[in-house]
Design a protein around this motif. Sequence first.
Motif, PDB file in Angstrom:
ATOM      1  N   GLN A 156     -99.425 -40.582  61.083  1.00  0.00           N
ATOM      2  CA  GLN A 156     -98.051 -40.468  61.573  1.00  0.00           C
ATOM      3  C   GLN A 156     -97.574 -39.029  61.463  1.00  0.00           C
ATOM      4  N   ARG A 157     -96.836 -38.569  62.467  1.00  0.00           N
ATOM      5  CA  ARG A 157     -96.308 -37.210  62.443  1.00  0.00           C
ATOM      6  C   ARG A 157     -95.179 -37.102  61.413  1.00  0.00           C
ATOM      7  N   SER A 158     -95.099 -35.955  60.737  1.00  0.00           N
ATOM      8  CA  SER A 158     -94.072 -35.772  59.707  1.00  0.00           C
ATOM      9  C   SER A 158     -92.667 -35.853  60.293  1.00  0.00           C
ATOM     10  N   GLN A 159     -92.502 -35.426  61.556  1.00  0.00           N
ATOM     11  CA  GLN A 159     -91.169 -35.474  62.163  1.00  0.00           C
ATOM     12  C   GLN A 159     -90.736 -36.900  62.493  1.00  0.00           C
ATOM     13  N   ASP A 160     -91.658 -37.860  62.404  1.00  0.00           N
ATOM     14  CA  ASP A 160     -91.323 -39.255  62.677  1.00  0.00           C
ATOM     15  C   ASP A 160     -91.121 -40.076  61.409  1.00  0.00           C
ATOM     16  N   LEU A 161     -91.103 -39.420  60.264  1.00  0.00           N
ATOM     17  CA  LEU A 161     -90.934 -40.137  59.003  1.00  0.00           C
ATOM     18  C   LEU A 161     -89.550 -40.762  58.907  1.00  0.00           C
ATOM     19  N   GLU A 162     -89.489 -41.902  58.244  1.00  0.00           N
ATOM     20  CA  GLU A 162     -88.184 -42.468  57.917  1.00  0.00           C
ATOM     21  C   GLU A 162     -87.470 -41.503  56.970  1.00  0.00           C
ATOM     22  N   PRO A 163     -86.212 -41.176  57.214  1.00  0.00           N
ATOM     23  CA  PRO A 163     -85.510 -40.212  56.356  1.00  0.00           C
ATOM     24  C   PRO A 163     -85.374 -40.713  54.919  1.00  0.00           C
ATOM     25  N   LEU A 164     -85.866 -39.912  53.990  1.00  0.00           N
ATOM     26  CA  LEU A 164     -85.689 -40.160  52.565  1.00  0.00           C
ATOM     27  C   LEU A 164     -85.006 -38.942  51.958  1.00  0.00           C
ATOM     28  N   PHE A 165     -84.148 -39.169  50.968  1.00  0.00           N
ATOM     29  CA  PHE A 165     -83.360 -38.085  50.390  1.00  0.00           C
ATOM     30  C   PHE A 165     -83.536 -38.033  48.881  1.00  0.00           C
ATOM     31  N   PHE A 166     -83.328 -36.844  48.314  1.00  0.00           N
ATOM     32  CA  PHE A 166     -83.392 -36.675  46.865  1.00  0.00           C
ATOM     33  C   PHE A 166     -82.131 -35.982  46.370  1.00  0.00           C
ATOM     34  N   GLU A 167     -81.737 -36.302  45.147  1.00  0.00           N
ATOM     35  CA  GLU A 167     -80.644 -35.569  44.500  1.00  0.00           C
ATOM     36  C   GLU A 167     -81.106 -34.134  44.295  1.00  0.00           C
ATOM     37  N   ASN A 168     -80.379 -33.178  44.858  1.00  0.00           N
ATOM     38  CA  ASN A 168     -80.801 -31.785  44.680  1.00  0.00           C
ATOM     39  C   ASN A 168     -80.136 -31.114  43.477  1.00  0.00           C
ATOM     40  N   GLY A 169     -79.160 -31.777  42.858  1.00  0.00           N
ATOM     41  CA  GLY A 169     -78.569 -31.270  41.621  1.00  0.00           C
ATOM     42  C   GLY A 169     -77.554 -30.158  41.782  1.00  0.00           C
ATOM     43  N   LEU A 170     -77.191 -29.808  43.017  1.00  0.00           N
ATOM     44  CA  LEU A 170     -76.308 -28.659  43.210  1.00  0.00           C
ATOM     45  C   LEU A 170     -74.891 -28.927  42.711  1.00  0.00           C
ATOM     46  N   ILE A 171     -74.328 -30.080  43.062  1.00  0.00           N
ATOM     47  CA  ILE A 171     -72.943 -30.382  42.684  1.00  0.00           C
ATOM     48  C   ILE A 171     -72.778 -31.894  42.507  1.00  0.00           C
ATOM     49  N   TYR A 172     -72.058 -32.249  41.437  1.00  0.00           N
ATOM     50  CA  TYR A 172     -71.615 -33.625  41.221  1.00  0.00           C
ATOM     51  C   TYR A 172     -70.112 -33.583  40.956  1.00  0.00           C
ATOM     52  N   ILE A 173     -69.367 -34.461  41.605  1.00  0.00           N
ATOM     53  CA  ILE A 173     -67.926 -34.575  41.363  1.00  0.00           C
ATOM     54  C   ILE A 173     -67.637 -36.034  41.026  1.00  0.00           C
ATOM     55  N   THR A 174     -66.972 -36.259  39.893  1.00  0.00           N
ATOM     56  CA  THR A 174     -66.779 -37.627  39.407  1.00  0.00           C
ATOM     57  C   THR A 174     -65.414 -37.773  38.754  1.00  0.00           C
ATOM     58  N   LYS A 175     -64.816 -38.938  38.909  1.00  0.00           N
ATOM     59  CA  LYS A 175     -63.583 -39.227  38.189  1.00  0.00           C
ATOM     60  C   LYS A 175     -63.852 -39.231  36.690  1.00  0.00           C
ATOM     61  N   ALA A 176     -62.910 -38.706  35.918  1.00  0.00           N
ATOM     62  CA  ALA A 176     -63.069 -38.652  34.462  1.00  0.00           C
ATOM     63  C   ALA A 176     -63.242 -40.047  33.872  1.00  0.00           C
ATOM     64  N   THR A 177     -62.557 -41.030  34.430  1.00  0.00           N
ATOM     65  CA  THR A 177     -62.685 -42.397  33.920  1.00  0.00           C
ATOM     66  C   THR A 177     -64.111 -42.920  34.068  1.00  0.00           C
ATOM     67  N   SER A 178     -64.791 -42.505  35.125  1.00  0.00           N
ATOM     68  CA  SER A 178     -66.184 -42.917  35.315  1.00  0.00           C
ATOM     69  C   SER A 178     -67.089 -42.240  34.293  1.00  0.00           C
ATOM     70  N   ILE A 179     -66.842 -40.954  34.027  1.00  0.00           N
ATOM     71  CA  ILE A 179     -67.610 -40.246  33.002  1.00  0.00           C
ATOM     72  C   ILE A 179     -67.467 -40.954  31.659  1.00  0.00           C
ATOM     73  N   LEU A 180     -66.269 -41.358  31.327  1.00  0.00           N
ATOM     74  CA  LEU A 180     -66.032 -42.039  30.053  1.00  0.00           C
ATOM     75  C   LEU A 180     -66.726 -43.397  30.006  1.00  0.00           C
ATOM     76  N   ASN A 181     -67.080 -43.916  31.169  1.00  0.00           N
ATOM     77  CA  ASN A 181     -67.867 -45.147  31.256  1.00  0.00           C
ATOM     78  C   ASN A 181     -69.354 -44.846  31.453  1.00  0.00           C
ATOM     79  N   ASN A 182     -69.737 -43.592  31.139  1.00  0.00           N
ATOM     80  CA  ASN A 182     -71.141 -43.166  31.172  1.00  0.00           C
ATOM     81  C   ASN A 182     -71.741 -43.152  32.576  1.00  0.00           C
TER      82      ASN A 182
END
Length: 224
Positions: A156-182
């Motif tokens: 199979q050609r690489s350009q025909d792959l099903e799109p898969l994604f990875f966390e790149n770690g650049l930025i995370y934004i989260t509500k403080a209440t969620s952080i307090l819930n781990n």
Amino acid sequence: MKTIIVIPARGGSKRLPNKNVLTLGNLPLIVHSILYAKANLHVVDAIYVTTDDVEIKKIALSYGVNVIDRPSNISGDFEPTVSAVKHVLQSIEDDIETVILLQPTNPLRPKTLLEDCFKVYKEKVYDSVFTVSQSHHKLGKIKNNVFKPFNYKPGQRSQDLEPLFFENGLIYITKATSILNNEIITNNGFPIKVEHVFSLVDIDTQNDLDYANYIYSSFNKIKS
């Protein structure tokens, strides 16, 4: 209700000792995230570095950001990042609504990325947003010395792959209440796609640092 940036930077690292103070370009690694945070003070109210390391603390204070001393019991190799971020929230008196996490091991970020991510977070009313990038690799597993394709069929050609994604770690934004819930990435966390060479820079080994220095110097040459 305030928005803060938290930069977690412990001193211990097995694969690349003292990595958070090693030099990228002409600056210690952690300084790149500090400077990026300071360039976004129009978005946030305060910047905190959480660390168990004396040298990291000294560097952070010299750049005028707040430092939270991280206890040893949440500074180990297997302690999740959310423990350190949660400790920051529990250590300050301000009423915090939103936490932006900048990992020092992902030191290179597109200039407007934080502002763009924060706009999505506020407009769409998500509990969290985080950056991802598409993998263009043919991936598989090895079992009993046999390679088993995971996301493609042989030929199979690489350009025909099903799109898969990875966390790149650049930025995370989260509500403080969620952080307090781990939670850093919540159940309704929204992935923001980033297609930039900076998303491939994640420093855990000397090879990673060498690659980061190559990318950093290349972009500086383009600017000059």
